[in-house]
Design a protein around this motif. Structure first.
Motif, PDB file in Angstrom:
ATOM      1  N   ALA A  77       0.887  -1.258  -0.046  1.00  0.00           N
ATOM      2  CA  ALA A  77       0.044   0.221   0.097  1.00  0.00           C
ATOM      3  C   ALA A  77       0.844   1.310  -0.078  1.00  0.00           C
ATOM      4  O   ALA A  77       1.593   1.578   0.947  1.00  0.00           O
ATOM      5  CB  ALA A  77      -1.083   0.059   1.184  1.00  0.00           C
ATOM      6  N   ALA A  78       0.909   1.971  -1.261  1.00  0.00           N
ATOM      7  CA  ALA A  78       1.447   3.065  -1.301  1.00  0.00           C
ATOM      8  C   ALA A  78       3.353   2.530  -0.901  1.00  0.00           C
ATOM      9  O   ALA A  78       3.389   1.590  -1.513  1.00  0.00           O
ATOM     10  CB  ALA A  78       1.475   4.314  -0.248  1.00  0.00           C
ATOM     11  N   ASN A  79       3.993   3.613  -0.319  1.00  0.00           N
ATOM     12  CA  ASN A  79       5.278   3.118   0.441  1.00  0.00           C
ATOM     13  C   ASN A  79       5.381   2.854   1.535  1.00  0.00           C
ATOM     14  O   ASN A  79       6.338   3.124   2.280  1.00  0.00           O
ATOM     15  CB  ASN A  79       6.306   4.414  -0.374  1.00  0.00           C
ATOM     16  N   VAL A  80       4.229   2.757   2.309  1.00  0.00           N
ATOM     17  CA  VAL A  80       3.968   2.332   3.789  1.00  0.00           C
ATOM     18  C   VAL A  80       3.870   1.028   4.314  1.00  0.00           C
ATOM     19  O   VAL A  80       4.591   0.656   5.190  1.00  0.00           O
ATOM     20  CB  VAL A  80       2.749   3.433   4.138  1.00  0.00           C
ATOM     21  N   ASN A 207      -6.462   7.421  -7.862  1.00  0.00           N
ATOM     22  CA  ASN A 207      -5.553   6.961  -6.901  1.00  0.00           C
ATOM     23  C   ASN A 207      -6.205   6.971  -5.495  1.00  0.00           C
ATOM     24  O   ASN A 207      -6.911   8.072  -5.170  1.00  0.00           O
ATOM     25  CB  ASN A 207      -4.170   7.701  -6.841  1.00  0.00           C
ATOM     26  N   LYS A 208      -6.132   6.111  -4.561  1.00  0.00           N
ATOM     27  CA  LYS A 208      -6.591   6.112  -3.251  1.00  0.00           C
ATOM     28  C   LYS A 208      -5.705   6.806  -2.513  1.00  0.00           C
ATOM     29  O   LYS A 208      -6.279   7.560  -1.384  1.00  0.00           O
ATOM     30  CB  LYS A 208      -6.860   4.560  -2.664  1.00  0.00           C
ATOM     31  N   TYR A 209      -4.349   6.646  -2.605  1.00  0.00           N
ATOM     32  CA  TYR A 209      -3.525   7.267  -1.824  1.00  0.00           C
ATOM     33  C   TYR A 209      -2.853   8.713  -2.609  1.00  0.00           C
ATOM     34  O   TYR A 209      -3.066   8.398  -3.982  1.00  0.00           O
ATOM     35  CB  TYR A 209      -2.406   6.394  -1.292  1.00  0.00           C
ATOM     36  N   GLU A 214      -4.995   2.123  -4.896  1.00  0.00           N
ATOM     37  CA  GLU A 214      -4.974   1.281  -3.900  1.00  0.00           C
ATOM     38  C   GLU A 214      -4.298  -0.272  -4.145  1.00  0.00           C
ATOM     39  O   GLU A 214      -3.565  -0.666  -5.087  1.00  0.00           O
ATOM     40  CB  GLU A 214      -6.339   1.123  -3.737  1.00  0.00           C
ATOM     41  N   ALA A 215      -4.095  -0.689  -2.876  1.00  0.00           N
ATOM     42  CA  ALA A 215      -3.525  -1.961  -2.824  1.00  0.00           C
ATOM     43  C   ALA A 215      -4.307  -3.022  -3.547  1.00  0.00           C
ATOM     44  O   ALA A 215      -5.529  -2.928  -3.513  1.00  0.00           O
ATOM     45  CB  ALA A 215      -3.177  -2.109  -1.371  1.00  0.00           C
ATOM     46  N   LEU A 216      -3.752  -4.018  -3.893  1.00  0.00           N
ATOM     47  CA  LEU A 216      -4.780  -5.126  -4.648  1.00  0.00           C
ATOM     48  C   LEU A 216      -4.553  -6.273  -3.978  1.00  0.00           C
ATOM     49  O   LEU A 216      -3.619  -6.657  -2.847  1.00  0.00           O
ATOM     50  CB  LEU A 216      -4.152  -5.388  -6.140  1.00  0.00           C
ATOM     51  N   GLU A 217      -5.665  -6.926  -3.669  1.00  0.00           N
ATOM     52  CA  GLU A 217      -5.716  -8.429  -2.871  1.00  0.00           C
ATOM     53  C   GLU A 217      -6.380  -9.373  -3.959  1.00  0.00           C
ATOM     54  O   GLU A 217      -7.373  -9.401  -4.270  1.00  0.00           O
ATOM     55  CB  GLU A 217      -6.587  -8.336  -1.719  1.00  0.00           C
ATOM     56  N   MET A 218      -5.715 -10.453  -3.833  1.00  0.00           N
ATOM     57  CA  MET A 218      -6.139 -11.781  -4.884  1.00  0.00           C
ATOM     58  C   MET A 218      -5.797 -12.976  -3.960  1.00  0.00           C
ATOM     59  O   MET A 218      -4.714 -13.185  -3.377  1.00  0.00           O
ATOM     60  CB  MET A 218      -5.226 -11.676  -6.052  1.00  0.00           C
TER      61      MET A 218
END
Length: 230
Positions: A77-80, A207-209, A214-218
C-alpha cells in the motif's frame, strides 16, 4: 404498622395476577400460556449465537479442491505497508518476516510439493534489473512464481525482464508502469496466460493514496503440478 396497608394491597395484586395466569393457562388463552412459558423459562436463556464462519487456508472463503494450493497475495500500500504472500496457510513474504522491499517481491515455490524455494525483492526504482534477470532465467519447469508490487515495480524493467514474466503467463507486464499496483501468480513452462493476475493503474484521477493506487488483494487455488511432469 404503616406498611401493613400497602403490603396487603400488593398481596392482593399478586394473588389476582397468579389466579388470572393460571385460569388463562387452563382455559387455553394465548396470553396466559405465553406468560406462563416466560415465567417458567430459565432467566439466563439466550438465543443461540450464530456459528462463526469457518476459516480456510490463507483466509479463503471456501477450501481448495484436492491437488490445489490455496494462496492469497496482497500488494504493498503506497510506500508504507509492505506486501504479503500466503501459501497453504504459511506466510512466505511479509513485513513481519522482514523480507519485503521496494519494487517487486517474489516467492518461488515447488509446483509439485508446495515447498518454498526462495524469496527475494528487487528495487525497480534505483536497483539493478540484472539481479532480477539472474533470479528468473534459471527457473526449472513447474516452478510457481508469486509476485507482488510495493511502491514502484516497473521503472527498471527492461525488454528481457518483461518477456520473462510473459513466459511465466503474465498478460499485464507490458503495461505495468510507474507505481502501478500488481499481483501475479505464474509458472515456468505454462502454456497459456495465467488466470491469477491483477493490475491497478497509477492515476491521479483514481488513486486512493496521494501518488499511489490502492493495494490489490487476490486469492485462489493453484493446481498442483503432477510429479511426472516435474
Amino acid at each position: 404498622m404503616r406498611l401493613a396497608g400497602p403490603l396487603r394491597v400488593l398481596a392482593v395484586i399478586l394473588t389476582v395476577g397468579a389466579t388470572w395466569i393460571l385460569a388463562s393457562a387452563i382455559l387455553g388463552t394465548d396470553g396466559g400460556i405465553v406468560l406462563v412459558r416466560q415465567l417458567l423459562s430459565a432467566p439466563n436463556d439466550q438465543p443461540t449465537p450464530e456459528p462463526r464462519p469457518r476459516r480456510y487456508k490463507c483466509g479463503l472463503p471456501s477450501p481448495c479442491p484436492e491437488k490445489h494450493f490455496a494462496f492469497r497475495i496482497v500488494s504493498g500500500a503506497a510506500n508504507v505497508i509492505g506486501p504479503k504472500i500466503c501459501l497453504e496457510d504459511h506466510i512466505l513474504v511479509s513485513s513481519v518476516k522482514n523480507n519485503v522491499g521496494r519494487g517487486l517481491n517474489i516467492a518461488l515455490v515447488n509446483g509439485v510439493t508446495g515447498e518454498l524455494l526462495d524469496t527475494k525483492h528487487f528495487d525497480m526504482w534505483a536497483g539493478d534489473v540484472g539481479e532480477l534477470l539472474k533470479f528468473l532465467r534459471p527457473l526449472h519447469e513447474g516452478t510457481l512464481v508469486f509476485a507482488a508490487s510495493y511502491d514502484d515495480p516497473s521503472t527498471k524493467l527492461n525488454e528481457e525482464a518483461r518477456r520473462l514474466f510473459e513466459e511465466l503467463g503474465s498478460s499485464a507486464i507490458r503495461e505495468l508502469a510507474f507505481r502501478d499496483s500488481w499481483v501475479f501468480v505464474g509458472a515456468k513452462g505454462i502454456d497459456s496466460k495465467s488466470p491469477f493476475e491483477q493490475r491497478m493503474k497509477n492515476s491521479k484521477l483514481t488513486n486512493k493514496y496521494e501518488g499511489w493506487p490502492e493495494a490489490l488483494e487476490m486469492d485462489g487455488c493453484v493446481p498442483q503440478r503432477p510429479p511426472e511432469e516435474a
